[in-house]
Structures are given as structure tokens and as C-alpha cells.
Design a protein around this motif. Structure first.
Motif, PDB file in Angstrom:
ATOM      1  N   MET A 173      64.071  39.592  74.733  1.00 43.02           N
ATOM      2  CA  MET A 173      63.448  40.198  73.347  1.00 43.02           C
ATOM      3  C   MET A 173      62.906  41.702  73.938  1.00 43.02           C
ATOM      4  SD  MET A 173      61.716  37.139  71.627  1.00 43.02           S
ATOM      5  CE  MET A 173      61.181  36.153  72.962  1.00 43.02           C
ATOM      6  N   LEU A 174      62.833  42.473  73.259  1.00 45.23           N
ATOM      7  CA  LEU A 174      62.296  43.719  73.357  1.00 45.23           C
ATOM      8  C   LEU A 174      61.239  44.166  72.432  1.00 45.23           C
ATOM      9  CD1 LEU A 174      62.284  46.644  74.984  1.00 45.23           C
ATOM     10  CD2 LEU A 174      63.949  47.213  73.102  1.00 45.23           C
ATOM     11  N   ALA A 175      60.058  44.474  72.614  1.00 49.07           N
ATOM     12  CA  ALA A 175      58.971  45.036  71.812  1.00 49.07           C
ATOM     13  C   ALA A 175      58.684  46.395  72.291  1.00 49.07           C
ATOM     14  CB  ALA A 175      57.629  44.077  71.997  1.00 49.07           C
ATOM     15  N   LEU A 176      58.772  46.921  70.831  1.00 47.40           N
ATOM     16  CA  LEU A 176      58.362  48.331  70.791  1.00 47.40           C
ATOM     17  C   LEU A 176      56.861  48.312  70.372  1.00 47.40           C
ATOM     18  CD1 LEU A 176      61.560  49.846  68.986  1.00 47.40           C
ATOM     19  CD2 LEU A 176      61.137  49.443  71.616  1.00 47.40           C
ATOM     20  N   LEU A 177      56.190  49.112  71.097  1.00 50.10           N
ATOM     21  CA  LEU A 177      54.724  48.991  71.048  1.00 50.10           C
ATOM     22  C   LEU A 177      54.059  50.383  71.026  1.00 50.10           C
ATOM     23  CD1 LEU A 177      53.803  46.108  73.742  1.00 50.10           C
ATOM     24  CD2 LEU A 177      54.170  45.988  71.283  1.00 50.10           C
ATOM     25  N   ASN A 178      52.680  50.459  70.113  1.00 55.35           N
ATOM     26  CA  ASN A 178      51.994  51.764  70.238  1.00 55.35           C
ATOM     27  C   ASN A 178      52.936  52.751  69.636  1.00 55.35           C
ATOM     28  OD1 ASN A 178      49.690  53.406  70.839  1.00 55.35           O
ATOM     29  ND2 ASN A 178      50.490  53.766  72.763  1.00 55.35           N
ATOM     30  N   SER A 229      52.945  49.532  63.712  1.00 50.98           N
ATOM     31  CA  SER A 229      52.542  50.196  64.696  1.00 50.98           C
ATOM     32  C   SER A 229      53.585  49.485  65.868  1.00 50.98           C
ATOM     33  CB  SER A 229      51.367  50.122  65.503  1.00 50.98           C
ATOM     34  OG  SER A 229      51.051  49.013  65.462  1.00 50.98           O
ATOM     35  N   ALA A 230      54.073  48.348  65.664  1.00 50.21           N
ATOM     36  CA  ALA A 230      55.075  47.629  66.759  1.00 50.21           C
ATOM     37  C   ALA A 230      56.132  47.002  66.087  1.00 50.21           C
ATOM     38  CB  ALA A 230      54.299  46.655  67.404  1.00 50.21           C
ATOM     39  N   LEU A 231      57.176  46.838  66.633  1.00 49.99           N
ATOM     40  CA  LEU A 231      58.614  46.114  66.154  1.00 49.99           C
ATOM     41  C   LEU A 231      58.902  45.201  67.198  1.00 49.99           C
ATOM     42  CD1 LEU A 231      61.089  47.930  64.126  1.00 49.99           C
ATOM     43  CD2 LEU A 231      61.937  46.516  66.231  1.00 49.99           C
ATOM     44  N   LEU A 232      59.448  43.979  67.098  1.00 50.98           N
ATOM     45  CA  LEU A 232      59.975  42.945  68.055  1.00 50.98           C
ATOM     46  C   LEU A 232      61.575  42.923  67.735  1.00 50.98           C
ATOM     47  CD1 LEU A 232      59.634  41.058  70.300  1.00 50.98           C
ATOM     48  CD2 LEU A 232      59.321  39.316  68.614  1.00 50.98           C
ATOM     49  N   VAL A 233      62.398  43.266  68.878  1.00 55.69           N
ATOM     50  CA  VAL A 233      63.773  43.084  68.483  1.00 55.69           C
ATOM     51  C   VAL A 233      64.326  41.780  69.410  1.00 55.69           C
ATOM     52  CG1 VAL A 233      66.049  43.887  69.068  1.00 55.69           C
ATOM     53  CG2 VAL A 233      64.090  45.507  68.662  1.00 55.69           C
ATOM     54  N   ARG A 234      64.817  40.872  68.573  1.00 50.72           N
ATOM     55  CA  ARG A 234      65.625  39.715  69.203  1.00 50.72           C
ATOM     56  C   ARG A 234      67.126  39.790  68.832  1.00 50.72           C
ATOM     57  NH1 ARG A 234      62.945  35.863  66.692  1.00 50.72           N
ATOM     58  NH2 ARG A 234      61.490  35.439  68.410  1.00 50.72           N
ATOM     59  N   GLY A 235      67.946  39.819  70.027  1.00 53.02           N
ATOM     60  CA  GLY A 235      69.140  39.928  70.120  1.00 53.02           C
ATOM     61  C   GLY A 235      69.685  41.501  69.371  1.00 53.02           C
ATOM     62  N   ASP A 236      70.396  41.460  68.131  1.00 50.66           N
ATOM     63  CA  ASP A 236      70.650  42.430  67.358  1.00 50.66           C
ATOM     64  C   ASP A 236      69.913  43.050  66.132  1.00 50.66           C
ATOM     65  OD1 ASP A 236      71.759  40.725  66.004  1.00 50.66           O
ATOM     66  OD2 ASP A 236      73.885  41.555  65.957  1.00 50.66           O
TER      67      ASP A 236
END
Length: 542
Positions: A1-6, A20-27
Motif C-alpha cells: 500500500m502507498l499513502a500520499l500524505l500532506n 489531504s491524503a489518499l491511500l492506494v491499494r494495488g491499482d
């Protein structure tokens, strides 16, 4: 997983426009919210990426582009933005010196309406610099070609050659071909040009530029040579090798519709990365060569209302056949009469084959007020390219006169409830979507001309323009459930910008440069490098 923060995230999702944030799981996107909410939604290891208050927008989808042609155009004589016929001829002279005797010299981009000489080109301009080479140069808008005598002779085009249906051989007062071919007449010569070499590398060259400009998907509109049928296998191979960094929606040229039907093709078939699009047809020509099909004559030309490429019967037959066989349609129509004829065909076809086909009118550069509400009523999509307005404004004023007040009418179309999808028409115009957003919001060129904007009453807001370049394009392809906004469950297609365009004055929107482009959770471009990352097992397995 990848978290785009701030980050400063403009989701375009009405349920949560900002985050202000978004979580990516797989595609796909797993969560959208603030940093705390997103991290709490994660399970297992999470890679964190601090975006340091950079802006994030949904992936930009170019709804009208000729991407492989653009890649190939990088290899031919570039005549775009040259101020004179003389400069164009000199560029051809330079290429001739580097080309084997007898081989074709090809190029694109000339536009005689901006030349210092103030006249169209002639084959005699090319003959002295290319005595041993056939030459074929397509115009900026792609609706005319300029040939030398060698090319015409090789193709067997002379004073006795009739104009093909939907095309015109330009002739002098004696009836001799001038070397300029319009619309379908281009094919009389272009069919003799040998096919290009490595299409794969040409596409990858174009893709690298597209990813760096923030594109995550494209609707490819090529109808001659490099169409959807020809490209599908190439792009599927690139996808399987991990080298495809864009989602492709491929149009089928109208002259190959029977082949597509026999092969079982249907709009929407394919994978999440390579899909079959609509059937592409042409109702008319273009503004520059004055071949767009108009309700009233061109200014100063009482006998010229343009060229009808596909007539009313052909448009209706094509639309009905396509819809009966599960294919949608997209019709090039620039003039107001061509737009009306498209809408007429869509309306009559729906009486025979009802359904949500979302027929598209490509360009819609001038539309009669009576036809504005018909887009919503018929469920038709206005597929437009905002950069055309600022590029063509002087020609529109010159050739359409007071009618230009209702051209490139994004505001009027939106107010009438039309679905709007934006693109670039590259390589006719530059690829960059940020330049298109700027043109849509300001109706100005990058240098601020004209002051206050050209026909400023047709400006739209940045939110509306961005929506047309994201959700609007996804809707036009029937992919709005998966693309176009940033919301849980949708594909993680997004663009990180160096600055928040919503915080900038409209004239400074192009300052918001692309810092990162992500497609399906995969970072395909980062500022400072144009390397495309192969699929990461971490993303594929998480």
C-alpha cells in the motif's frame, strides 16, 4: 500500500471535493481523507509519501489525440509555427540533403494563414529544392497536403484526375493541380508513401512526453493508417511487457467498420488498459482550408460553404449500423451545418436503435444556438479541444465574421446541459493539458493576448475545465465508474502538480508543472526523470 500524505487534493468527487491524503491499494484507491483517516484505513505495511502540500488532481485523459501520429511526427520535417513559406522550403531543402536519392521526404505543420507571403503554397515552391525526391507535407490541421511535382507524377495526379468524393484537388486558372490537396484528395498521394519503420519506439517516444504532461489516458482518433485496429495489438503487447503507461481507448475508422463487426469488436471490449472505442467518421473539413461545412457561406466567399465529407445518408447509415452492432460513434464536425447534420443522424438513429450510446461530435468549433439543447436531449458528447480556440481565433474572426462569437462555445454548451470532454488534437496542437486548461479558463494565449480574453463570455471555470479533462473524458468512454474522480474504489490514476492551480491567478495556471504521474497505483513519471517504472510486485500483490 502507498499513502500520499500532506497534499492538497482536488478529487472532483461531489461527496468529498477536497482532501489531504489518499491511500492506494494495488491499482485502486482504498481511502480518501485527511492523513489520520487514511493511515488508519491501512492494514499492513504502508509506504508513505509526503507531498509537501503539492496539489493532486485526477488523472488527465486526452479525449481527442493522435498519439502514434505524434510520435511519428517527431521524425519528419517540422514546419509548425514557421512564419513564412520561405522558411518551410528551406527546412525541406535541409532534409533533402540528408535523404537518399529518390526517397520520400515527408513533413507536417505548415499553416499558410500565418505566413508572411500571405498566399497558399504551390508545387513550384518545392520543385527547385527537391528535384530527385517526392515530397508530401501535411498542413497543421491535417486537412490539406502540399506536394511537389514528383509526388503528383508518381501518384498519377494531373489535370484530368477528378476530385474524389469528399475531397478536392486545388487547381490553378488553367486547371492544373497546384500541389495542394484537400480532405479525401490527400489519399491520392499519401497511399504511395512507404509505411514508417519502428512504430513501437515512436509510440514510446510520444508516451514519455504524454506522461510528463500528466496524461494517464487517451482516446486515439487516428483514422488513416494508424487507427485503433492497427494499434490494438501493439498496445496490448506493450501492456503485457509492462511498458504501457497510459490507458488507451481506440477509435475504429468508418471504412473499417465491417472488419470490426466481423471480428466481433464492440465498444468497451478489451482490458482496463486497452479498450475498443467508437467508430470514427468525418462530416466535414476544417477551418483553416475553409472546408468546414457551414450553414452560411464563408466571409467574402458567397459560393463556399465548405466540403461535405460524409453526407446525411452516410452519417445515418453509419450511426445505425454501429449502434445495432454494439459500437458507438464519434464524428468529426467543425462547421455548424456539419454539427447539425451529426445531431440529425443521431436523432434519427435513436428511433431505430434506442439506447445510451453517448454519440460524440468531435471538435464542435461552431454551433448554431438552436442546436445547443439537442446535445443534452440526445445524450451526445461535445468532444472539444480548448487550445483550438486561442490558436484559431484570428482565422475564426476572418473566415466566420460575427459568427465567431458563438464558436468554441464551452460556456453555452455547459449551460445547455451538454456533456463536455476535452482533449488536445495533438499533433495539430501541443499536447499539454495544462495549456488547454489555461485556454479554457482565460480564452487567451500564453502571452496574455487578447487582453480580457477572446469572446470571454465563453470562458468556463477551472473546476469545469478540469472536469472536462477528467470525468468528462471518462464519461465519453463509458468509464466514469472507474476513472475521472479520486474516490475509493476507483483506479489510482492521478497527477501531482508543483503548485495548486486553484490558488494561482488564471493566467498563471501553466506554472503548475507536473511533478508526478500515477496510473493504476504505478508511478510512471517523476519530475527529473522520464523513466517508466515496470510493474512493482509490491503493488500487484498488496
Amino acid at each position: 500500500m502507498l499513502a500520499l500524505l500532506n497534499a492538497v487534493i482536488h478529487t472532483l468527487d461531489p461527496a468529498r471535493p477536497r482532501a489531504s491524503a489518499l491511500l492506494v491499494r494495488g491499482d485502486r484507491i482504498a481511502a480518501v481523507g485527511d492523513d489520520r483517516q487514511v493511515l488508519s484505513a491501512a492494514s499492513g505495511p504502508v509506504e508513505r509519501l509526503d507531498l509537501k502540500r503539492r496539489a493532486v488532481v485526477p488523472g488527465l485523459i486526452d479525449a481527442h489525440i493522435h498519439l502514434l501520429s505524434y510520435g511519428l511526427s517527431l521524425r519528419v520535417v517540422d514546419l509548425d509555427n514557421l512564419p513564412s513559406l520561405h522558411r518551410c522550403v528551406e527546412k525541406v531543402r535541409e532534409r533533402v540533403k540528408q535523404t537518399a536519392q529518390g526517397a520520400w521526404v515527408t513533413g507536417r505543420g505548415w499553416n499558410y494563414t500565418v505566413w508572411e507571403e500571405g498566399r497558399p503554397p504551390h508545387r513550384s515552391d518545392l520543385d527547385p529544392v527537391s528535384p530527385g525526391h517526392p515530397v508530401l507535407l501535411t498542413s497543421k490541421n491535417g486537412h490539406q497536403a502540399w506536394c511537389n511535382t514528383s509526388a503528383l507524377r508518381l501518384a498519377g495526379v494531373d489535370r484530368n484526375t477528378p476530385d474524389p468524393r469528399g475531397g478536392r484537388i486545388e487547381r490553378d486558372a488553367r486547371g492544373e493541380p497546384t500541389g495542394v490537396l484537400s480532405e479525401e484528395a490527400i489519399g491520392l498521394v499519401s497511399i504511395h508513401v512507404p509505411p514508417p519503420g519502428d512504430l513501437r519506439s515512436a509510440f514510446l517516444d510520444a508516451q514519455r512526453i504524454a506522461s510528463a504532461q500528466g496524461l494517464t489516458g487517451f482516446h486515439d482518433c487516428d483514422a488513416h493508417g494508424y487507427d485503433g485496429i492497427a494499434m490494438r495489438g501493439l498496445l496490448e503487447d506493450l501492456h503485457h511487457s509492462g511498458d504501457l503507461a497510459l490507458r488507451a481507448y481506440l477509435m475504429v475508422p468508418d471504412h473499417r467498420i465491417d472488419e470490426a463487426i466481423a471480428s466481433g469488436w464492440r465498444t468497451g471490449d478489451g482490458s482496463d488498459h486497452v479498450r475498443v472505442g467508437p467508430v470514427k467518421a468525418f462530416a466535414d473539413g476544417a477551418l483553416g482550408p475553409r472546408t468546414a461545412d457551414l450553414l452560411d457561406p464563408y466571409e467574402g466567399e458567397p459560393d463556399n460553404r465548405g466540403i461535405v465529407v460524409a453526407d446525411d445518408e452516410q452519417l445515418l447509415d453509419l450511426t445505425t449500423k454501429a449502434h445495432r452492432n454494439g459500437l458507438r460513434v464519434a464524428v468529426h464536425a467543425i462547421g455548424d451545418r456539419a454539427v447539425r447534420r451529426c445531431l440529425d443522424a443521431f436523432e434519427k438513429s435513436q428511433q431505430h436503435v434506442p439506447g445510451d450510446f453517448r454519440p460524440r461530435v468531435e471538435h464542435v468549433q461552431i454551433v448554431h444556438p438552436d442546436d445547443l439543447p439537442r446535445f443534452k436531449r440526445l445524450g451526445a458528447v461535445a468532444s472539444m479541444q480548448p487550445i483550438h480556440a486561442t490558436s484559431d481565433m484570428h482565422m475564426a474572426d476572418r473566415f466566420w465574421g460575427s459568427r465567431s462569437r458563438r464558436s468554441y462555445a464551452w460556456r453555452s454548451l455547459l449551460d445547455a446541459g451538454a456533456a463536455l470532454a476535452f482533449g488536445s488534437d495533438c499533433p495539430v496542437e501541443p499536447l499539454g493539458p495544462l495549456a488547454g486548461l489555461h485556454a479554457a479558463v482565460t480564452r487567451q494565449r500564453p502571452d496574455g493576448v487578447p487582453r480580457g480574453g477572446w469572446t470571454p463570455e465563453q470562458r468556463i471555470t477551472l473546476t469545469e475545465a478540469l472536469r472536462a479533462y477528467t470525468y468528462g473524458s471518462a464519461y465519453a468512454a463509458g468509464q466514469e465508474a472507474d476513472l475521472g474522480t479520486l474516490a475509493p474504489g476507483k483506479f489510482a490514476d492521478l497527477v501531482v502538480l508543483s503548485q495548486d492551480p486553484f490558488a494561482l491567478p488564471p493566467e498563471e495556471i501553466p506554472r503548475a508543472e507536473v511533478a508526478m504521474t500515477m496510473v493504476g497505483g504505478r508511478i510512471v513519471y517523476e519530475s527529473g526523470t522520464q523513466e517508466i517504472r515496470k510493474p512493482d510486485p509490491f503493488f500487484l500483490s498488496s
